[in-house]
Design an enzyme around this catalytic site. Structure first.
Site, PDB file in Angstrom:
ATOM      1  N   HIS A  43       0.857  -1.183   0.000  1.00  0.00           N
ATOM      2  CA  HIS A  43       0.000   0.000   0.000  1.00  0.00           C
ATOM      3  C   HIS A  43       0.896   1.237   0.000  1.00  0.00           C
ATOM      4  O   HIS A  43       0.733   2.120  -0.818  1.00  0.00           O
ATOM      5  CB  HIS A  43      -0.947  -0.016   1.209  1.00  0.00           C
ATOM      6  CG  HIS A  43      -1.822   1.208   1.318  1.00  0.00           C
ATOM      7  ND1 HIS A  43      -2.882   1.299   2.174  1.00  0.00           N
ATOM      8  CD2 HIS A  43      -1.780   2.412   0.703  1.00  0.00           C
ATOM      9  CE1 HIS A  43      -3.470   2.496   2.062  1.00  0.00           C
ATOM     10  NE2 HIS A  43      -2.813   3.190   1.183  1.00  0.00           N
ATOM     11  N   GLU A  97       0.813   7.943  -3.803  1.00  0.00           N
ATOM     12  CA  GLU A  97       1.675   7.547  -2.678  1.00  0.00           C
ATOM     13  C   GLU A  97       2.942   8.400  -2.624  1.00  0.00           C
ATOM     14  O   GLU A  97       3.391   8.793  -1.547  1.00  0.00           O
ATOM     15  CB  GLU A  97       2.006   6.053  -2.757  1.00  0.00           C
ATOM     16  CG  GLU A  97       0.795   5.155  -2.476  1.00  0.00           C
ATOM     17  CD  GLU A  97       0.217   5.351  -1.070  1.00  0.00           C
ATOM     18  OE1 GLU A  97       0.989   5.354  -0.089  1.00  0.00           O
ATOM     19  OE2 GLU A  97      -1.016   5.512  -0.951  1.00  0.00           O
ATOM     20  N   HIS A 101       2.964  10.819   0.515  1.00  0.00           N
ATOM     21  CA  HIS A 101       3.873  10.299   1.547  1.00  0.00           C
ATOM     22  C   HIS A 101       5.357  10.438   1.189  1.00  0.00           C
ATOM     23  O   HIS A 101       6.162  10.849   2.010  1.00  0.00           O
ATOM     24  CB  HIS A 101       3.549   8.824   1.810  1.00  0.00           C
ATOM     25  CG  HIS A 101       2.151   8.589   2.270  1.00  0.00           C
ATOM     26  ND1 HIS A 101       1.739   8.861   3.554  1.00  0.00           N
ATOM     27  CD2 HIS A 101       1.057   8.122   1.626  1.00  0.00           C
ATOM     28  CE1 HIS A 101       0.442   8.557   3.678  1.00  0.00           C
ATOM     29  NE2 HIS A 101       0.003   8.115   2.520  1.00  0.00           N
TER      30      HIS A 101
HETATM   31  P1  5GP Z   1      -3.626   6.652   1.216  1.00  0.00           P
HETATM   32  O1  5GP Z   1      -4.092   8.073   1.191  1.00  0.00           O
HETATM   33  O2  5GP Z   1      -4.477   5.817   2.015  1.00  0.00           O
HETATM   34  O3  5GP Z   1      -2.167   6.450   1.231  1.00  0.00           O
HETATM   35  O4  5GP Z   1      -3.898   6.148  -0.307  1.00  0.00           O
HETATM   36  C1  5GP Z   1      -5.056   5.559  -0.662  1.00  0.00           C
HETATM   37  C2  5GP Z   1      -5.545   6.221  -1.921  1.00  0.00           C
HETATM   38  O5  5GP Z   1      -5.034   5.570  -3.072  1.00  0.00           O
HETATM   39  C3  5GP Z   1      -7.034   6.151  -1.963  1.00  0.00           C
HETATM   40  O6  5GP Z   1      -7.525   7.410  -2.345  1.00  0.00           O
HETATM   41  C4  5GP Z   1      -7.351   5.145  -3.031  1.00  0.00           C
HETATM   42  O7  5GP Z   1      -8.433   5.521  -3.818  1.00  0.00           O
HETATM   43  C5  5GP Z   1      -6.094   5.097  -3.874  1.00  0.00           C
HETATM   44  N1  5GP Z   1      -5.787   3.722  -4.264  1.00  0.00           N
HETATM   45  C6  5GP Z   1      -5.630   3.276  -5.513  1.00  0.00           C
HETATM   46  N2  5GP Z   1      -5.394   1.956  -5.531  1.00  0.00           N
HETATM   47  C7  5GP Z   1      -5.388   1.554  -4.235  1.00  0.00           C
HETATM   48  C8  5GP Z   1      -5.190   0.294  -3.607  1.00  0.00           C
HETATM   49  O8  5GP Z   1      -4.946  -0.751  -4.232  1.00  0.00           O
HETATM   50  N3  5GP Z   1      -5.255   0.284  -2.260  1.00  0.00           N
HETATM   51  C9  5GP Z   1      -5.496   1.406  -1.530  1.00  0.00           C
HETATM   52  N4  5GP Z   1      -5.527   1.302  -0.197  1.00  0.00           N
HETATM   53  N5  5GP Z   1      -5.702   2.611  -2.088  1.00  0.00           N
HETATM   54  C10 5GP Z   1      -5.640   2.685  -3.426  1.00  0.00           C
HETATM   55  P1  5GP Z   2      -6.818   4.587   7.206  1.00  0.00           P
HETATM   56  O1  5GP Z   2      -7.824   5.562   7.683  1.00  0.00           O
HETATM   57  O2  5GP Z   2      -7.317   3.567   6.254  1.00  0.00           O
HETATM   58  O3  5GP Z   2      -5.888   4.065   8.257  1.00  0.00           O
HETATM   59  O4  5GP Z   2      -5.814   5.444   6.312  1.00  0.00           O
HETATM   60  C1  5GP Z   2      -6.269   6.158   5.227  1.00  0.00           C
HETATM   61  C2  5GP Z   2      -5.116   6.899   4.661  1.00  0.00           C
HETATM   62  O5  5GP Z   2      -4.575   7.771   5.638  1.00  0.00           O
HETATM   63  C3  5GP Z   2      -3.957   5.995   4.282  1.00  0.00           C
HETATM   64  O6  5GP Z   2      -4.056   5.531   2.986  1.00  0.00           O
HETATM   65  C4  5GP Z   2      -2.761   6.849   4.487  1.00  0.00           C
HETATM   66  O7  5GP Z   2      -2.453   7.576   3.339  1.00  0.00           O
HETATM   67  C5  5GP Z   2      -3.174   7.775   5.557  1.00  0.00           C
HETATM   68  N1  5GP Z   2      -2.608   7.391   6.857  1.00  0.00           N
HETATM   69  C6  5GP Z   2      -3.015   6.445   7.725  1.00  0.00           C
HETATM   70  N2  5GP Z   2      -2.235   6.441   8.813  1.00  0.00           N
HETATM   71  C7  5GP Z   2      -1.309   7.412   8.612  1.00  0.00           C
HETATM   72  C8  5GP Z   2      -0.242   7.928   9.377  1.00  0.00           C
HETATM   73  O8  5GP Z   2       0.043   7.495  10.474  1.00  0.00           O
HETATM   74  N3  5GP Z   2       0.469   8.939   8.836  1.00  0.00           N
HETATM   75  C9  5GP Z   2       0.199   9.451   7.617  1.00  0.00           C
HETATM   76  N4  5GP Z   2       0.973  10.444   7.162  1.00  0.00           N
HETATM   77  N5  5GP Z   2      -0.812   9.021   6.879  1.00  0.00           N
HETATM   78  C10 5GP Z   2      -1.545   8.006   7.367  1.00  0.00           C
END
Ligand code: 5GP
Ligand code: 5GP
Length: 218
Positions: A43, A97, A101
């Site tokens: 991810h 990503e 990040h």
């Molecule tokens: P995050 O912000 O959680 O790092 O990234 C997740 C974002 O990437 C979401 O907006 C999601 O729509 C997009 N995304 C695209 N492909 C994937 C996938 O395979 N897994 C996840 N978790 N997010 C994806």
């Molecule tokens: P979730 O709510 O599914 O844990 O995370 C959604 C999205 O928030 C992830 O795809 C990731 O991009 C971001 N995220 C989750 N945990 C963290 C964190 O501890 N730090 C940062 N920078 N982003 C995070």
């Protein structure tokens, strides 16, 4: 251009289980290259500061540039597929990503180093095999205790994971993501410097990805 020093203490190395991503009400889409292998995939690799709250999108001018990682294309397709809809060639996910990040770890990584570091971490730990070695197989309808899954990873990988679950259509919680921690340069996995709760209840499913295997048939 204002340059902000991005300091972070460690990296979350986050892997996702496609069987859980696809087994929900919203479902999933395979990349245009086809169905990914039934394996954990990446991810993201997220810089984390122990003291500060989340930082995202640290350099709005450092855009993702596929040409910088074209030599990693095969490894990226295999290890970092996107399962969101609509079907894509994955680059939108990689771009997101990097920009959300990766740019927060620019002090340690350029784009090539960043993606390569994540791929190397992926290759250094075979989560699926670790779980299988402990008798934890992806099977629909079978529940495992959360503790047994955590313990299997702790023993097989060497570090305590943070586990994230989602729910299938019948509201069964299932293993969606495994967070491990790496040092700032992603040279090695480490014990997580901070402890954060996961989102899994005490019994979870590890759903299959692919042709369903009814538990009763095993
Ligand atoms: P995050 O912000 O959680 O790092 O990234 C997740 C974002 O990437 C979401 O907006 C999601 O729509 C997009 N995304 C695209 N492909 C994937 C996938 O395979 N897994 C996840 N978790 N997010 C994806
Ligand atoms: P979730 O709510 O599914 O844990 O995370 C959604 C999205 O928030 C992830 O795809 C990731 O991009 C971001 N995220 C989750 N945990 C963290 C964190 O501890 N730090 C940062 N920078 N982003 C995070």
């Amino acid at each position: 251009v204002l340059c902000v020093a991005q300091d972070y203490d460690f990296l979350y190395f986050v892997q996702q289980w496609p069987g859980a991503l696809c087994d929900t009400k919203v479902s999933c889409c395979y990349p245009i290259t086809g169905k990914p292998a039934a394996n954990f995939s990446i991810h993201g690799l997220w810089p984390i500061s122990s003291s500060k709250k989340r930082t995202d999108f640290c350099d709005r001018e450092n855009h993702f540039d596929y040409s910088k990682i074209s030599d990693l294309s095969n490894r990226m397709q295999v290890s970092w597929p996107s399962l969101s809809c609509p079907s894509s060639n994955n680059t939108k996910f990689w771009s997101h990503e990097w920009e959300k990040h990766g740019t927060c770890a620019e002090s340690a990584f350029d784009q090539h180093k960043y993606f390569e570091a994540a791929l190397n971490l992926k290759d250094s730990v075979d989560l699926l095999q670790v779980l299988k070695n402990a008798g934890i197989e992806p099977v629909d309808g079978k529940l495992y205790s959360l503790d047994s899954v955590k313990e299997a990873i702790q023993k097989g990988v060497g570090f305590v994971p943070r586990l994230i679950c989602n729910k299938d259509i019948s509201k069964t919680s299932q293993l969606k993501e495994v967070y491990l921690c790496a040092d700032k340069n992603a040279s090695t996995l480490i014990e997580c410097p901070i402890t954060r709760g996961g989102s899994c209840p005490s019994k979870i499913e590890f759903p299959s990805f692919g042709s369903p295997t009814p538990a009763a048939a095993l």
